[in-house]
Write an enzyme that holds these catalytic residues in place. Structure first.
Site, PDB file in Angstrom:
ATOM      1  CE1 TYR A   3      -4.036  -2.061  -0.111  1.00 46.88           C
ATOM      2  CE2 TYR A   3      -2.678  -2.946   2.403  1.00 46.88           C
ATOM      3  CZ  TYR A   3      -3.674  -3.376   0.824  1.00 46.88           C
ATOM      4  OH  TYR A   3      -4.390  -4.029   0.700  1.00 46.88           O
ATOM      5  CD  GLN A  14      -2.376  -9.342  -6.177  1.00 53.01           C
ATOM      6  OE1 GLN A  14      -2.781  -8.037  -5.275  1.00 53.01           O
ATOM      7  NE2 GLN A  14      -2.731 -10.155  -6.206  1.00 53.01           N
ATOM      8  NE  ARG A  21      -6.808 -14.484  -1.387  1.00 53.96           N
ATOM      9  CZ  ARG A  21      -5.878 -13.432  -1.900  1.00 53.96           C
ATOM     10  NH1 ARG A  21      -5.179 -13.248  -2.950  1.00 53.96           N
ATOM     11  NH2 ARG A  21      -6.202 -12.593  -1.288  1.00 53.96           N
ATOM     12  CD  GLU A  44     -10.811 -12.888   4.931  1.00 52.92           C
ATOM     13  OE1 GLU A  44     -10.651 -11.125   3.833  1.00 52.92           O
ATOM     14  OE2 GLU A  44     -10.209 -13.534   4.562  1.00 52.92           O
ATOM     15  CG  ASP A  50      -4.357 -13.722  -5.602  1.00 55.69           C
ATOM     16  OD1 ASP A  50      -4.065 -12.585  -4.521  1.00 55.69           O
ATOM     17  OD2 ASP A  50      -3.926 -13.711  -7.014  1.00 55.69           O
ATOM     18  CB  ALA A 110      -8.600   0.225  13.991  1.00 56.56           C
ATOM     19  NE  ARG A 111      -8.090  -7.345   9.898  1.00 51.36           N
ATOM     20  CZ  ARG A 111      -8.603  -8.490   9.086  1.00 51.36           C
ATOM     21  NH1 ARG A 111      -8.682  -8.536   7.827  1.00 51.36           N
ATOM     22  NH2 ARG A 111      -9.442  -9.153   9.434  1.00 51.36           N
TER      23      ARG A 111
END
Length: 192
Positions: A3, A14, A21, A44, A50, A110-111
């Site tokens: 990020y 990625q 996954r 999830e 992905d 709030a991670r």
């Protein structure tokens, strides 16, 4: 890191995400803690989201270079073709909420690592999910994914403290997964 410096870290992130996954999907259900035997497995996200949501979005906004995107797609296809039915899935659960609602929930959660996520990014992911799962305009390279049914669950309203709404959502999921189980196929639904 992704990020903060997306162009530098998107390919690394990625690749790691897809591998994580894939490992989760291939792990036998009996090895997962407190997992009762059930013909349907729920994850999830999947190795398909992905590629067709997250990696595709990073490429389209310029954080994955064309060569990185080509390499990612090549090894992704190679692995899934060689895994065959072990990588198959048979349905998707699409937890559909507005990007604004997702941002509210993300902020409430709030991670620390998600602190830099902006509304624009969530809007991009929402568009990618809509194009892939609803509009079906995303070019998909696996026939079983093209044909997989999608259950859209409206989770924009607050259902966390609404037992009646939770019951409705769970009844929809149960009916959907029972239909998949009736085909005697394990499933790996994919919420957003």
């Amino acid at each position: 890191m992704m990020y903060k410096e997306p162009t530098r870290w998107s390919y690394t992130f990625q690749t790691f995400s897809c591998l994580s996954r894939l490992k989760a999907m291939l792990e036998p259900p009996s090895q997962r803690p407190s997992t009762p035997p059930h013909p349907v497995q729920v994850f999830e996200r999947s190795i398909y989201s992905d590629r067709y949501v997250f990696a595709k979005n990073l490429f389209e906004v310029g954080h994955l270079q064309p060569l990185e995107w080509a390499i990612y797609q090549d090894w992704h296809s190679f692995i899934l073709q060689h895994l065959g039915s072990r990588a198959a899935l048979h349905g998707f659960l699409y937890l559909r909420a507005t990007p604004q609602r997702c941002l509210e929930r993300l902020r409430r959660r709030a991670r620390n690592e998600e602190g830099g996520i902006q509304l624009g990014y969530l809007e991009q992911l929402h568009t990618q999910h809509e194009q892939w799962l609803l509009d079906r305009t995303t070019q998909v390279h696996f026939e079983e994914v093209k044909q997989a049914p999608v259950l859209v669950l409206d989770v924009d309203k607050d259902f966390e403290n609404n037992v009646a709404m939770q019951d409705v959502l769970m009844a929809q999921v149960e009916a959907f997964t029972t239909g998949l189980g009736a085909k005697a196929l394990p499933s790996h639904p994919d919420p957003c």
